[in-house]
Design a protein around this motif. Sequence first.
Motif, PDB file in Angstrom:
ATOM      1  N   GLU A   4       2.077   1.781  -3.508  1.00 24.67           N
ATOM      2  CA  GLU A   4       0.996   2.282  -4.357  1.00 24.67           C
ATOM      3  C   GLU A   4       0.746   3.771  -4.098  1.00 24.67           C
ATOM      4  OE1 GLU A   4      -1.824  -1.608  -5.175  1.00 24.67           O
ATOM      5  OE2 GLU A   4      -2.001  -0.600  -3.218  1.00 24.67           O
ATOM      6  N   GLU A   5       0.826   4.173  -2.837  1.00 26.71           N
ATOM      7  CA  GLU A   5       0.627   5.588  -2.506  1.00 26.71           C
ATOM      8  C   GLU A   5       1.765   6.442  -3.058  1.00 26.71           C
ATOM      9  OE1 GLU A   5       0.303   5.646   1.712  1.00 26.71           O
ATOM     10  OE2 GLU A   5      -1.663   4.654   1.756  1.00 26.71           O
TER      11      GLU A   5
ATOM     12  N   THR B 283       4.109  -2.998 -15.538  1.00 26.35           N
ATOM     13  CA  THR B 283       5.197  -2.089 -15.924  1.00 26.35           C
ATOM     14  C   THR B 283       6.232  -1.983 -14.811  1.00 26.35           C
ATOM     15  OG1 THR B 283       3.705  -0.807 -17.337  1.00 26.35           O
ATOM     16  CG2 THR B 283       5.743   0.267 -16.627  1.00 26.35           C
TER      17      THR B 283
ATOM     18  N   GLN C 161       0.826  -1.202   0.000  1.00 26.20           N
ATOM     19  CA  GLN C 161       0.000   0.000   0.000  1.00 26.20           C
ATOM     20  C   GLN C 161       0.862   1.255   0.000  1.00 26.20           C
ATOM     21  OE1 GLN C 161      -2.423  -0.697   3.489  1.00 26.20           O
ATOM     22  NE2 GLN C 161      -4.002  -1.813   2.317  1.00 26.20           N
TER      23      GLN C 161
ATOM     24  N   LEU D 286       3.567   5.872  -5.695  1.00 24.39           N
ATOM     25  CA  LEU D 286       3.503   5.922  -7.152  1.00 24.39           C
ATOM     26  C   LEU D 286       2.188   6.509  -7.661  1.00 24.39           C
ATOM     27  CD1 LEU D 286       5.079   2.431  -7.906  1.00 24.39           C
ATOM     28  CD2 LEU D 286       6.180   4.657  -8.115  1.00 24.39           C
ATOM     29  N   GLY D 287       1.201   6.598  -6.785  1.00 24.73           N
ATOM     30  CA  GLY D 287      -0.077   7.165  -7.185  1.00 24.73           C
ATOM     31  C   GLY D 287      -0.848   6.299  -8.148  1.00 24.73           C
ATOM     32  N   SER D 288      -0.662   4.982  -8.024  1.00 25.27           N
ATOM     33  CA  SER D 288      -1.353   4.074  -8.943  1.00 25.27           C
ATOM     34  C   SER D 288      -1.529   2.718  -8.287  1.00 25.27           C
ATOM     35  CB  SER D 288      -0.538   3.923 -10.234  1.00 25.27           C
ATOM     36  OG  SER D 288      -1.188   3.049 -11.139  1.00 25.27           O
ATOM     37  N   PRO D 289      -2.681   2.081  -8.457  1.00 27.46           N
ATOM     38  CA  PRO D 289      -2.853   0.728  -7.914  1.00 27.46           C
ATOM     39  C   PRO D 289      -1.986  -0.258  -8.680  1.00 27.46           C
ATOM     40  CG  PRO D 289      -4.744   1.317  -9.261  1.00 27.46           C
ATOM     41  CD  PRO D 289      -3.911   2.560  -9.134  1.00 27.46           C
ATOM     42  N   LEU D 290      -1.372  -1.189  -7.962  1.00 29.54           N
ATOM     43  CA  LEU D 290      -0.467  -2.164  -8.563  1.00 29.54           C
ATOM     44  C   LEU D 290      -1.101  -3.544  -8.672  1.00 29.54           C
ATOM     45  CD1 LEU D 290       2.791  -1.128  -6.651  1.00 29.54           C
ATOM     46  CD2 LEU D 290       2.067  -0.445  -8.957  1.00 29.54           C
TER      47      LEU D 290
ATOM     48  N   THR E  21      -2.079  -5.092 -12.072  1.00 34.65           N
ATOM     49  CA  THR E  21      -2.691  -4.135 -12.986  1.00 34.65           C
ATOM     50  C   THR E  21      -1.698  -3.829 -14.108  1.00 34.65           C
ATOM     51  OG1 THR E  21      -1.798  -2.245 -11.795  1.00 34.65           O
ATOM     52  CG2 THR E  21      -3.941  -3.107 -11.043  1.00 34.65           C
TER      53      THR E  21
ATOM     54  N   ALA F  83      -0.241  -1.063 -14.616  1.00 31.95           N
ATOM     55  CA  ALA F  83       0.842  -0.329 -13.955  1.00 31.95           C
ATOM     56  C   ALA F  83       1.746  -1.282 -13.183  1.00 31.95           C
ATOM     57  CB  ALA F  83       0.267   0.729 -13.012  1.00 31.95           C
TER      58      ALA F  83
END
Length: 308
Positions: free
Chosen positions: A40-41, A63, A37, A43-47, A58, A60
């Motif tokens: 994810e915070e 990647t 978590q 990077l600003g994107s759900p993984l 996901t 992202a």
Amino acid sequence: MDLLNLDIFRTVAEERSVTRAAERLGRVQSNVTTRVQQLEEQLGSPLFLREGRRMVLTPAGHTLLGYADRLLTLAEEARQALKPDEASGRLRVGAMESTSITRLPVPLARVHADWPDLQLDLRTAPSRQLVEDVLEHRLDVALVAWPPPGLDVDDATMSYTPMYTESLLIALPATHPPVTAGAPLQVDTIAVFKRGCTYRQIGEDWMKQANGYAPHVLELGSYPAILACVAAGRCAGIVPQAMLDQMRSPPALRWVPIEDRVTMLVTREGYDTPAFNVFRKALQDDLCATTPPEGAPERAPELLTTEP
């Protein structure tokens, strides 16, 4: 990005489960969840997509996984480079199923005994997948049958060391008549490993030449399963001679020698760590110890002509 968080993220991606990742890492589940978590915070994107207990990457996440593999590999190389006379840390080794059984037990045991601080992780897969994993930093080194089918590799990106020459045999049912030039086989199916296996491609090509058409393919996951299907009279199979040498009582099938193929030790160009050098030397030392003296037969001739 914190390397520890990246390692935890990669482990969850590989295991597809927080529970299994926590067990593998020796951490509590809540800590693994928190670390993911946090990443994810940052990077600003759900993984991950949470599907029940399964963790699915996901776009992202896919990647990031490629970058995580490379970043963590470089970090491990850097740690090892600071201690050039000490083999420690982690070396991720890939090998074909047959190589892991016939060639690696003694060298791996020697490395473990001589360098207890070095962790060797072994993964088996077809040759093409192993080379792709080396190039994508999911593995450090691999032993593969060269060249892998369907793979265009730039020589500038890879380093190659020839290690073994494997003699390949076609296994046919015990009731199959002797194979003669121009005569089709009495089977039209070949039992092999999944696509990307060099030996599979060789076997398919041989049967296509013998029968005049491409064989049906039966994908199996082990040599015992392959030989069991051949013994049942259903199909042919392709087996390295070294696998038969491991068996106390090779099955009484019709064996047809077809060609020799080199097994290469491959790495990324420029990859050079104490761990890799220790592993390569152990392979070479074992090869020297097991190579027959000049003039001695390399294998038992009767094994190639085993008949029912």
